[in-house]
Design a protein around this motif. Structure first.
Motif, mmCIF file in Angstrom:
data_model
loop_
_atom_site.group_PDB
_atom_site.id
_atom_site.type_symbol
_atom_site.label_atom_id
_atom_site.label_comp_id
_atom_site.label_asym_id
_atom_site.label_seq_id
_atom_site.Cartn_x
_atom_site.Cartn_y
_atom_site.Cartn_z
ATOM 1 N N ALA A 1 4.093 5.641 -5.492
ATOM 2 C CA ALA A 1 4.081 5.662 -6.962
ATOM 3 C C ALA A 1 3.033 6.642 -7.486
ATOM 4 N N GLU A 2 1.897 6.756 -6.804
ATOM 5 C CA GLU A 2 0.849 7.686 -7.227
ATOM 6 C C GLU A 2 1.268 9.130 -7.009
ATOM 7 N N GLN A 3 2.051 9.404 -5.970
ATOM 8 C CA GLN A 3 2.479 10.769 -5.677
ATOM 9 C C GLN A 3 3.527 11.260 -6.678
ATOM 10 N N GLN A 4 4.227 10.355 -7.315
ATOM 11 C CA GLN A 4 5.282 10.763 -8.254
ATOM 12 C C GLN A 4 4.714 11.019 -9.570
ATOM 13 N N GLN B 1 0.830 -1.200 0.000
ATOM 14 C CA GLN B 1 0.000 0.000 0.000
ATOM 15 C C GLN B 1 0.868 1.255 0.000
ATOM 16 N N LEU C 1 2.394 1.716 -3.452
ATOM 17 C CA LEU C 1 1.393 2.226 -4.403
ATOM 18 C C LEU C 1 1.138 3.719 -4.182
ATOM 19 N N GLU C 2 1.050 4.132 -2.916
ATOM 20 C CA GLU C 2 0.840 5.548 -2.620
ATOM 21 C C GLU C 2 2.032 6.375 -3.048
#
Length: 129
Positions: free
Chosen positions: A126-129, A120, A123-124
């Motif tokens: 990776a989403e912020q980048q 988790q 994934l978070e």
């Protein structure tokens, strides 16, 4: 004094008879690794105190028999039968289970939860980048 000694002998005899009969009863029943609440309560109220008493009685018997078992060279067998066996059944078996040993269920759940949290977090990130 003599009456008390007679009562103690009677109680020890009853405990020994119960211990001789109990394993045959457990051997005939099926193994239940997902015990219900009734099995857990019965184990907590009945089996664990009996196991604790048997561990203590076995420890005392082991100490008394130690000079003889040491001369015979069978100290480890005596310790296994009189102390370690009852202690394992009392302290290593899960509550309500019939087979002793570690289940490692809590360890596996904790490891799985940490792996999920790490995924988790990845994934978070990776989403912020």
């Amino acid at each position: 004094m003599l009456a008390q000694l007679s009562q103690v002998k009677r109680h020890i005899g009853l405990i020994l008879i119960a211990l001789i009969i109990a394993p045959s009863g457990f051997a005939q029943s099926s193994i239940d690794e997902k015990p219900n609440g009734f099995a857990m309560a019965g184990d907590l109220v009945v089996a664990r105190p009996i196991g604790l008493v048997m561990t203590a009685v076995g420890g005392a018997a082991f100490i008394v028999s130690l000079p003889f078992t040491a001369l015979a060279g069978s100290v480890s067998e005596s310790a296994e039968s009189l102390v370690l066996g009852p202690a394992k059944e009392t302290f290593v078996r899960c509550l309500g289970c019939r087979v002793s040993g570690y289940s490692y269920k809590d360890v596996e759940r904790r490891r799985d939860r940490k792996e999920q949290e790490a995924e988790q977090a990845a994934l978070e990130a990776a989403e912020q980048q």
